[in-house]
Design a protein around this motif. Sequence first.
Motif, mmCIF file in Angstrom:
data_model
loop_
_atom_site.group_PDB
_atom_site.id
_atom_site.type_symbol
_atom_site.label_atom_id
_atom_site.label_comp_id
_atom_site.label_asym_id
_atom_site.label_seq_id
_atom_site.Cartn_x
_atom_site.Cartn_y
_atom_site.Cartn_z
ATOM 1 N N THR A 1 1.051 -1.213 -0.018
ATOM 2 C CA THR A 1 0.088 0.128 0.075
ATOM 3 C C THR A 1 1.080 1.208 -0.065
ATOM 4 O O THR A 1 2.020 1.146 0.473
ATOM 5 C CB THR A 1 -0.867 -0.066 1.170
ATOM 6 N N LYS A 2 0.367 2.221 -0.475
ATOM 7 C CA LYS A 2 0.839 3.528 -0.453
ATOM 8 C C LYS A 2 0.813 4.400 0.549
ATOM 9 O O LYS A 2 -0.350 4.409 1.442
ATOM 10 C CB LYS A 2 0.667 4.446 -1.745
ATOM 11 N N SER A 3 1.730 5.226 1.067
ATOM 12 C CA SER A 3 1.768 5.924 2.326
ATOM 13 C C SER A 3 2.344 7.176 2.283
ATOM 14 O O SER A 3 3.603 7.475 1.656
ATOM 15 C CB SER A 3 2.143 5.243 3.604
ATOM 16 N N THR B 1 5.086 1.671 0.342
ATOM 17 C CA THR B 1 5.817 2.212 -0.470
ATOM 18 C C THR B 1 5.207 3.760 -0.392
ATOM 19 O O THR B 1 4.216 3.962 0.034
ATOM 20 C CB THR B 1 5.648 1.740 -2.134
ATOM 21 N N GLY B 2 6.126 4.644 -1.079
ATOM 22 C CA GLY B 2 5.442 6.192 -0.937
ATOM 23 C C GLY B 2 4.735 6.176 -2.470
ATOM 24 O O GLY B 2 4.697 5.304 -2.912
ATOM 25 N N TRP B 3 4.460 7.626 -2.326
ATOM 26 C CA TRP B 3 3.665 7.681 -3.663
ATOM 27 C C TRP B 3 4.364 7.810 -4.715
ATOM 28 O O TRP B 3 3.539 7.631 -6.088
ATOM 29 C CB TRP B 3 2.811 9.049 -3.181
ATOM 30 N N GLU C 1 6.368 5.450 -5.498
ATOM 31 C CA GLU C 1 6.623 4.008 -5.747
ATOM 32 C C GLU C 1 7.992 3.746 -6.052
ATOM 33 O O GLU C 1 8.164 2.682 -6.810
ATOM 34 C CB GLU C 1 5.617 3.687 -7.098
ATOM 35 N N SER D 1 8.602 1.394 -10.742
ATOM 36 C CA SER D 1 8.096 1.190 -9.696
ATOM 37 C C SER D 1 8.194 -0.268 -9.072
ATOM 38 O O SER D 1 8.296 -1.159 -9.806
ATOM 39 C CB SER D 1 6.399 1.282 -10.237
ATOM 40 N N MET E 1 6.040 -1.474 -7.382
ATOM 41 C CA MET E 1 4.560 -2.202 -7.475
ATOM 42 C C MET E 1 4.346 -2.891 -8.766
ATOM 43 O O MET E 1 3.356 -3.582 -8.872
ATOM 44 C CB MET E 1 3.632 -1.089 -7.213
#
Length: 842
Positions: A761-763, A795-797, A799, A840, A842
Amino acid sequence: AVLMVKLCDQYGNPRPRDREKVRLIQRTPCFHQTEVMVELPCTSTGLGTYEFRGLVSCGSTTGPDGEMELAELMVTVNGQQLREEVWRVDVLPGDVCMENCLATVTPAGIVSKAGETFEFEVIVRDVWNNARNHTTDEIQLLEYTPANTVGEPWANCEVTSTGHGTYRISSSHTIARQSRFTFSVNHVTSKGAKHVHTLNILPSEISIEQCVVTGETTANVGQYVALLIALRDQYSNICKLPPGAGNPEISVVNVQLVKGDIDAANLRLVTRVSEVEYHAGMVYTHQVVLSTEQAVELTFDLVLGSRLMKKCAVTFKPEQLAEQHCTVEALPLTIVAGEEFAFFIQLQDSYRNGLSGLEQMIQIVIDSDTIPPESSAITKLPSADLGQGRYQIRARILLAREALPIKVVFGSKTIWKAVMEVLPAAAKASRCEVECPEESRVQFPVEVHGLFRDEFGNVAPSEADVLQVRLDGCLLKATDALLSMDRLGHFFVMFTPKRDGEVRVQVQINREKLMEQKVLVRGLSSWTREDASRWVLSIGNVDPAVSQTAAQLAQEFVRQNVTGAKIAGGLLDRGALHFAFGIEDMSTAELFAKIIHDLNRGIDAPQVYPPLTWTSAGNPRQLIPLMASDMAFQRVAEEFMATMPAASVMSIHRVENAHTYAAYDARRNQVAYKRGGDPKEQYLWYGSEAGVRFPELIENGFTQASLPQDAEHMYLGRGFYFAKQASLADHIMNLSLTAKGASPAVERKLVFARVIIGSVTKSLPILRSKEAGALREALKRPPNRLPPHGAHTLTGWGEEELLTFEDHTAYPEFLVTYRGPFRGDLQWPNFNPDGAGKASVM
C-alpha cells in the motif's frame, strides 16, 4: 409734671400777681434733654402763685460710680436762687419701647466657635429712650426665621441684669451654622430689621475622635475605591481645612500588602486626596481615591498630619476571566491512555491578575461532536492551586486516538485548544480478542488471529515481543510459529504442522494467558483436490524456473481429481508426472516427484528446498563468488548497470545461507497462503543503512534487531528500504553515511535481494517535520514499526522504494561490489535518475 412756686412776703402775705420774675432751671435733664442750665419761665396763676408745666422725658441715669444720678432742678426769683439746695427728682423710666431697645451687636453679627461662650448686651429703653434702670425686665433670645419671624428661644443662654436697664447675654452654641436671632422684652418682640442680627457659629478645632471615614472597601481592579472623610470637631460639626501652609494634610501611609499574588515591592497603588466641593447639607469634606490594576488586599493608615484618623482595609478583586490572557503550559501532546499527565494553566483577567481559588471551574474535555463531553474518556484528577492564578491540572485520558481534539475550559469559556496523540496502553490479555480454528490439515498453515486491546478497550498496536506462543503436539515447538502484526492492532500467529494429530496452542499477552486451545490436525488423506492443487502451487516458490510448471500442475491436479489419498498412495512418481501430467523436463519432473514424496515423510522431510542454482550442499553459510560468464552474474550485473552506468562492478557473490533462507521461505509461504498462493516475490536493491554491516546482514538476514535506532531516512516507518533501481539504493546508503558524518567510500556494496512484496500500500511520510529528533521519536511508536492493516509492505506515493517491516521478508541473495563516484545530484524521495524511466516497485 407741674412745679408750683408760692411767693409770700415776710409776713406771709402772697405777692401780687405777675410782680416777680420766676424761672425754672434744669441742672440735669428732666423735662428736656437739651435745655440744661437754661431759664425756663414759670407762669403766674394767681396771687403770689407761679407754676411750670412740662412733660418729664428724661429719667434718672447712672453715674460713672454706678450710683443713680437724679434729675436736679432749681428756681430763681428775680435772678436769685429760691433755696440753697436743688430739688432732686428720681424720674422713673416709662414703659418699654422696643423700637428704642437695642443689642450691642455689630452689623457683621456675632462670630464664635462652636462650644465657646460669646457675650453681648441688650439695652432696654422706654419711649423717651431712657434706660429702664428702676425695673427688671424679662429678656429672651430667639431664633429668627423669615417664615415665622420668631423661632424657638435659645436654650443655652444666660441673661444677667446690670440694674441700669442693661442686660448681659452670655451664650454658647455647639452646632456650627449661620443663623439670625432677635430678642424679646417682657415677651414683646420687635418686628424691625434692626433687631435681627447674624450669628455665625464656626466649627471648633478638629477632633480626631469625631472624624468619620466611610465609603467602599471593595472594587474591581481598574476601578477605584473612594473613601469619604468628614473632618469634625468635638461637637460633630463639619470642619473645612482653610488653605494655609500651617494646616495639616490628609495622607495615606503605611500601606501593607495583606493578600495578593505579587511581591510587596511590586505593589503599584495610586492614591489621591481631594476636597469635596461644598454644597448645602455637605456631610463630607474630603475624598480619598485609591486604584490599582493588581488584585490585592491592603491595609493602610489614614492620617491627618501626624495623627492617625483610621486604619483602613480595602480589597481590589480581579475582573472576570479574560481568556485571551490565559495560558496553558507543559501540556503534553503525546500521552499514553490511562497514564496520569499534568499541565499548568494561568488564569488571568484583562489586567493580567492571577485568578486564584477557581480550580474546580477548570476542566479538560474532548472537543468533538462525536464524543459526548460527559463521557468518561477524560477524567480530571485532584489538582493544585499554586497561587498567583497558576494551577497544576492533573488528568487521565482513557480514549486512545491518533489525533484527539481537546480543549481546556473555564465554565463556558474555552481557554486552550490542542490536538493530542493518545497512545494505547500496553495490551491486556483480558481485553484482547482472539480466534483460533478447531481443526486443520497437515502441511497447511494454521492461523490464529486476534486484536490487541489495552485495559481500557483501546486497540493497542504492539510488536512481537508482547506476544508469546507455545505449541505442543505434532512435534511442533514455539519457534515454529510465525508472528505478524499490523498498525491497527491485529496479530497473526501461523504455524504449519508436518504431521497429523492434536496441537495445543497457548497464546499469552505480556505473560498473561489470552487463550489455550487444541487444534485437530487431520492427515494427508483428508486433502481435497483443491487442497492438493493449492499445495503444489507453492512448489513454484522454490525457484522462478519451476513456478510456471507448478501453476500448470495445480490445474491438472484439479482436473484429474488428485486428492491427498492419491498422494499418500505414492502414485505420483517422476514417470506419472511426465506422462500423465505433462511435465516435459524430466529433471523438473524428478524435483516435483521428490517434493511430493517428501510429504509422506512428514517431519523427516526437508524443512526448506533451496534455490536450484545453489551449488553448496548441506546447511551452508557461504559467499559463493560468481564468474563473469555465469548467467546469474550477467543478470545481476545487467540490472545494476541499468541505473549505474558510471560504476564498475568489481565482484558478485551469491549468499547461500540455508538457515536464513529457511526463515525467509517460511515467511514467503505465510504470505503466499494469505494471497492465494502468490507471495509477489521480486528482486530489489538494498544499500545498507549506517550501522547495518553487510557481514551481519548476510549471516542473520533482514531482521528488525539489526536495524539502527537513529536512521533519519526512514520517513515511511522503521524497516528496510529497497529500491527497484541500484542508483536509488546507492543514494540511500550514501545519505545514511552522510548523516553519520562519513564520506562514501569509492568501493561500495549493494545487496540484490529476494523481497516478499505481498500486498503493498502507499503511504505519506509519517512526519511533515524534517527534524531528525522528531523522526527518531516517531519511529519508536509501534504503529510506525508495523505494516498497515491488510498489507505486508509499504511504498511512498512515488513508488520508487519499498519498505518491509517483518523479519525475513527479504533474503540477501547477491552481494555486488562496485566502484563509482558519489551521485550528489539525486533527490529522494521521488527520486528519478537521469536516463532512466520511472521504476515502480509495485
